[in-house]
Write an enzyme that holds these catalytic residues in place. Sequence first.
Site, PDB file in Angstrom:
ATOM      1  N   GLU A 299       0.810  -1.514  -0.053  1.00 31.15           N
ATOM      2  CA  GLU A 299       0.441   0.062  -0.019  1.00 31.15           C
ATOM      3  C   GLU A 299       1.030   1.130   0.138  1.00 31.15           C
ATOM      4  O   GLU A 299       1.451   1.276   0.534  1.00 31.15           O
ATOM      5  CB  GLU A 299      -0.919  -0.011   0.894  1.00 31.15           C
ATOM      6  CG  GLU A 299      -2.200   0.994   1.516  1.00 31.15           C
ATOM      7  CD  GLU A 299      -2.262   1.398   2.750  1.00 31.15           C
ATOM      8  OE1 GLU A 299      -2.041   0.582   3.515  1.00 31.15           O
ATOM      9  OE2 GLU A 299      -3.300   2.033   2.453  1.00 31.15           O
ATOM     10  N   CYS A 333      -2.418   8.619   3.966  1.00 31.29           N
ATOM     11  CA  CYS A 333      -1.704   8.532   2.397  1.00 31.29           C
ATOM     12  C   CYS A 333      -2.691   9.067   1.507  1.00 31.29           C
ATOM     13  O   CYS A 333      -2.728   9.115   0.068  1.00 31.29           O
ATOM     14  CB  CYS A 333      -1.583   7.322   1.895  1.00 31.29           C
ATOM     15  SG  CYS A 333      -2.666   5.773   2.981  1.00 31.29           S
TER      16      CYS A 333
END
Length: 400
Positions: A299, A333
């Site tokens: 990720e 993020c």
Amino acid sequence: MKVARLARMAAMARNKLLCSSHLASMHISTPTSRQISMKTEGLTARLNSAGLLRTQGLIGGKWTDAYDGKTIQVLNPATGEVVADVPCMGGKETNDAISSAHDAFYSWSNLTCTERSKHLRTWYNLLISHKEELGQLITLEQGKPLKEAIGEVNYGASFIEFFAEEAKRVYGDIIPATLGDRRLLVLKQPVGVVGAITPWNFPLAMITRKVGPALACGCTVVIKPSELTPLTALAAAELALQAGIPPGVLNVVMGNAPDIGNALLASSQVRKITFTGSTAVGKKLMEGAAGTVKRVSLELGGNAPCIIFDDADLDVAVKGSLAAKFRNSGQTCVCANRLIVQEGIYDKFAEAFSKAVQNLQVGDGFSEGVVQGPLINESAVQKVSFAFVNLCICDHPTLK
Ligand code: ADP
């Protein structure tokens, strides 16, 4: 022209964040300072007496120092105070953690799904019953406001709850065979030892999101939390032991990230790497995993524009953009890295958004009313300062 105004607005917002990290940057330049405020001392003493201030790695169920005795400091980003020293581990400790996880794999994967589910449910209950302390630890080492930190505990624990339930539903498949004398079955089986490498922005949730599914299906784990925020990971591991999760099923090592990463990659006993972090490190891990053909889940960073169209509800758009841009002080993020606003709503949005940004209260995450904590460390401050300078350049008349 309009782009320039939005750039100015975003710059103003970033400037506000820079102010929030100002204190941290001043203190972090003298991190060896052992002066610790009464507030921090009281907090760490309380966490310690609750058994949740663990400052050693966890290998095979034993709390362990680095073999050479080296340590690293964990700092409070709001004040620069040293909260604790944790072991600076490397390849040797990681190899031992892998062996422990490998030894524990047979018995853990042979438990029934109901037994694994019960362990996970007990762990979930303990995480929730200690949400205040875990939230305090998160604020102490990561900086986010306490309310947000406790929110992270609920969110992080929910992965363990979810996978405690899913542990019982690892179904296979029956595939229609093309030959009459064959029967095709798909059985899902645990892959083995998993190396889980996590970042500092969600010190609990990034761990539980990886460890929950791994443990549920019978894998064992070596966790490497970020060196900036290892204390929450260690407290969560302590609660996992209290939940009866057997020694070796969950191990925690921290310290020299490349050495630990390389040991995980080189080991043929590690069958999967799961990682959340930068694209640059993700690429290295993907490349390194090829040598032993490990499975990899990554990720990584991304680009996240926030787009506001003319027909948007202004209040919803401002609230949503604020959350998208400023959650965790912009250290998520999925944080928006640009706002694109359609011409018809631009002026109204710009005004309302600027006002909302001005109202954000910046400070130590333990202070009442604070919604913006500090940035994580000095290099984050530098990075945002650089972006701020760039925005000012974008706003220059010659570029309009
Ligand atoms: P960020 O820039 O957001 O801090 P990183 O990718 O540098 O993201 O860090 C995410 C995690 O990866 C942290 O736990 C860090 O210690 C770890 N890490 C950094 N470099 C390596 C490496 N070479 N091998 C393994 N893990 C690494």
